[in-house]
Design an enzyme around this catalytic site. Structure first.
Site, short mmCIF file in Angstrom:
data_model
loop_
_atom_site.label_atom_id
_atom_site.label_comp_id
_atom_site.label_asym_id
_atom_site.label_seq_id
_atom_site.Cartn_x
_atom_site.Cartn_y
_atom_site.Cartn_z
N GLU A 128 0.82 -1.22 0.00
CA GLU A 128 0.00 0.00 0.00
C GLU A 128 0.85 1.27 0.00
O GLU A 128 0.90 2.02 0.99
CB GLU A 128 -0.97 0.01 1.19
CG GLU A 128 -2.01 -1.08 1.10
CD GLU A 128 -3.14 -0.93 2.12
OE1 GLU A 128 -2.93 -0.28 3.16
OE2 GLU A 128 -4.24 -1.44 1.86
N GLU A 134 -6.50 -8.01 -0.58
CA GLU A 134 -7.01 -8.11 0.79
C GLU A 134 -8.53 -7.90 0.74
O GLU A 134 -8.99 -6.82 0.39
CB GLU A 134 -6.37 -7.04 1.68
CG GLU A 134 -4.86 -7.16 1.79
CD GLU A 134 -4.25 -6.11 2.71
OE1 GLU A 134 -5.00 -5.42 3.44
OE2 GLU A 134 -3.02 -5.95 2.66
C1 GAL Z 1 -4.50 -2.73 4.80
C2 GAL Z 1 -3.08 -3.21 5.01
C3 GAL Z 1 -3.01 -4.41 5.91
C4 GAL Z 1 -3.91 -4.23 7.09
C5 GAL Z 1 -5.32 -3.99 6.63
C6 GAL Z 1 -6.32 -3.83 7.75
O1 GAL Z 1 -4.50 -1.35 4.66
O2 GAL Z 1 -2.44 -3.50 3.80
O3 GAL Z 1 -1.68 -4.60 6.32
O4 GAL Z 1 -3.46 -3.15 7.84
O5 GAL Z 1 -5.36 -2.83 5.86
O6 GAL Z 1 -7.61 -3.60 7.26
#
Ligand code: GAL
Length: 649
Positions: free
Chosen positions: A141, A313
């Protein structure tokens, strides 16, 4: 295929094999690891602990899983920051940001670039040819926690060099910036500062250039990592995980150096925190996410690079970082997963395998609870895996959408630097256009200005303040109906009002002028009449004039609101949802596109010969399927937070 994010360094080693076996049994194919593991890999400079990572890779591979290995550069370890505190980014107040969370590095720090090169080379040499490593995630990110714009001392020489390359001579810079204004004329590039800590607003051209420079630094940083891994890890794909509603750098040049774009989809957090919605809308979508939040980003990231994209994610349950963190309604994790596939995702990967009982994200759900039991999200992921196996290959093909929407990162910065009315928010306007199109049942491709537009029936630009020659040419060369929103063509590349007035270069497509703009406070509402209906107008109005274009709608005071010439349509105001939906429907119908008026909770998406329908609401809805439809998922009645997919019979 499904994936999951896993942190072997968080769990006792004797649990890894069982975790890997459980992932495989659940139907997971890819595991992303390692992106925050620097201090475990290299606890002290040049003292490497490879054993655990070797064994983690072997364990995952042994269970038949493929690994996406992260470069750990989102988390430089403490010893490195102590050695080189100059790596830290500085905020706009000029203060260094501290060690203790993540992303504490500055894209312009020469030491940081050297250290990045060192660790990525070491990792590439060790694992570049490893059988388990299918691909690499570069960093994590970029820009998260507002780290793109950094005001550290080493940013200044880099910015000056960038300006020199852009303008050549200081006189050209002075002219481009209008530096005669407020006696800002510079004699040399060495006199220029970063645009922070000024008494009142800094020169907008200066700010826009600093934003472009900062964005270029991100792209260069990504390219640095990509070049190393291309050399040391041939045959592996390179991916980065972008974010939702995040626009601090231009993502298109970053994506061009990758094989796969991916993004991190947290529909509930994004709905609560990042989309300007009324309290009532936030209530309505609190447990499902707004129906156009995830889809908008699927379409945006599919339009990057070569179009290969993943969800890296996927929200599996409540998150920890939004102002409020409700739990997804039962069924939503499955729905979100299917919706990503329907938009063409290759892989949907959940964050994370198991909820961590410690540290910053201990309140963030995983597919499994902290005690190891499968959580609701895990059950829904398993259901999707089963359904996918039954569908077997039907998801392969994509097709071009009938409608394209232009999305421009520079437009975000331009509107933020001089909004001229605090409600003129480019991202909100873009999302408004997008959701109106989706309520009409359309698939939408989101593309950058300048992309080829052949084959689209309708192209919309919610706003396009800076219009470059390649964008005008692409618009001229296609035969789509074109709809431009307010403030389009309003600035030159150097942030000045174009000679001949807005819409600048777009005058080649619609010969008109914007002679004045005004922003409206919330209490001021005008009206416009179009067809036999009247619509409220707030936020923004323009005075438009043309001898060539036709006025098809006017405000109550008689001034023109919409101008049309040939294929070109220009809206001289901020449209409300009802008007925009009606107008887009009329444009689409005129092009022979089938228009639907979907329930507010229902959305459609086509993939190959399948049509998917998603019910974001909490009451059943009929599937808008033809009588002879053959259902491959669900049936004619779509339950709350459920979906259906069919082929024409
Ligand atoms: C994203 C990040 C992850 C974790 C996640 C939590 O922004 O890449 O490492 O922090 O959010 O929702």
């Amino acid at each position: 295929m499904l994936g999951v994010c896993y942190y072997p360094e968080h769990w006792p080693e004797d649990s890894w094999a069982a975790d890997a076996a459980a992932m495989a049994a659940l139907g997971i194919a890819y595991v992303r690891i390692g992106e925050f593991a620097w201090s475990c890999i290299e606890p002290r400079r040049d003292a490497f602990e490879w054993g655990w990572l070797d064994r983690a890779l072997d364990t995952l591979a042994g269970a038949g899983l493929k690994v996406v290995l992260g470069t750990p550069t989102a988390t430089p370890p403490k010893w490195l920051i102590d050695e080189h505190p100059e790596i830290l980014p500085h905020d706009a107040e000029g203060r260094p940001r501290r060690f203790g969370s993540r992303r504490h590095s500055c894209f312009s720090s020469p030491v940081w670039l050297e250290e990045t090169k060192r660790i990525v080379e070491i990792l590439g040499e060790r694992y570049g040819g490893h059988d388990a490593v299918a691909g690499w995630q570069l960093d994590n990110e970029y820009g998260c926690h507002l780290t793109v714009l950094s005001y550290a001392p080493h940013c200044l020489p880099a910015f000056r060099t960038w300006l020199q390359a852009r303008y050549g001579t200081i006189d050209q810079l002075n002219a481009a910036w209008g530096a005669a204004f407020w006696s800002q004329t510079y004699r040399t590039f060495e006199e220029i500062d970063l645009p922070n800590l000024t008494v009142t607003e800094a020169n907008p051209s200066h700010r826009l250039d600093f934003h472009r420079f900062s964005s270029d630094q991100v792209a260069a940083y990504n390219r640095l990592q990509a070049a190393i891994l291309r050399r040391l890890s041939p045959g592996r794909f390179l991916v980065h995980n972008f974010m939702g509603f995040f626009t601090e750098f231009d993502h298109y040049p970053v994506a061009r150096d990758l094989d796969v774009s991916s993004w991190d989809s947290y529909p509930l957090g994004h709905t609560d925190q990042r989309l300007p919605l009324s309290a009532e809308e936030k209530r309505r979508w609190a447990r499902s996410g707004h129906p156009d939040v995830a889809a908008f980003h699927h379409d945006l990231y599919r339009g990057m690079g070569e179009g290969r994209w993943w969800v890296m994610e996927q929200q599996p349950g409540p998150v920890n970082w939004a102002p409020y963190n409700p739990a997804p309604a039962r069924g939503m994790v499955r729905l979100w997963t299917w919706e990503a596939f329907a938009h063409g995702a290759e892989v949907v990967s959940y964050f994370r395998w198991r909820q961590a009982p410690f540290a910053q994200e201990q309140m963030h759900a995983g597919l499994n609870r902290p005690d190891g039991a499968l959580d609701q999200g895990g059950e829904e992921a398993r259901q999707v895996a089963g359904e996918m196996a039954a569908l077997d290959g039907a998801l392969a093909s994509r097709r071009q959408a009938p409608v394209a929407m232009l999305f421009d990162y520079e437009a975000v910065w331009t509107c933020e630097i001089q909004p001229q009315g605090q409600d003129f928010d480019y991202k909100s306007l873009s999302h408004l256009f997008y959701r109106c199109l989706r309520r009409l049942g359309f698939d939408v491709d989101i593309l950058p200005p300048g992309a080829a537009l052949d084959g689209y029936a309708l192209v919309v630009a919610p706003s396009l303040p800076i219009v470059r020659e390649d964008a005008v040419e692409a618009l001229e060369q296609c035969d789509a109906t074109l709809l431009f929103g307010p403030h389009s063509g309003s600035k030159t590349e150097s942030f000045q009002i174009p000679q001949g007035l807005p819409p600048g270069g777009l005058r080649r497509l619609i010969d008109m002028q914007v002679t004045r703009v005004e922003s409206l406070p919330p209490a001021v509402q005008d009206q416009l009449a179009w067809g036999n209906k009247r619509y409220p107008v707030g936020t923004w109005r323009e005075r438009v004039a043309s001898d060539a274009a036709e006025t098809v709608a006017s405000f109550d005071d008689g001034e023109a609101a919409i101008l049309v010439q040939n294929r070109g349509h220009y809206l001289g105001f901020w449209p409300d949802e009802a008007f925009l939906t009606d107008y887009l429907a009329a444009l689409a119908e005129a092009r022979g596109l089938p228009v639907q008026r979907l329930d507010e909770a229902l959305r459609l998406r086509r993939l190959g010969d399948l049509t998917f329908a998603f019910n974001y609401g909490n009451r059943p809805l009929p599937a808008p399927a033809p009588g002879d439809a053959a259902f491959v998922l669900g049936n004619r009645q779509i339950g709350p937070h459920d979906l259906a997919a069919w082929r024409k019979g």
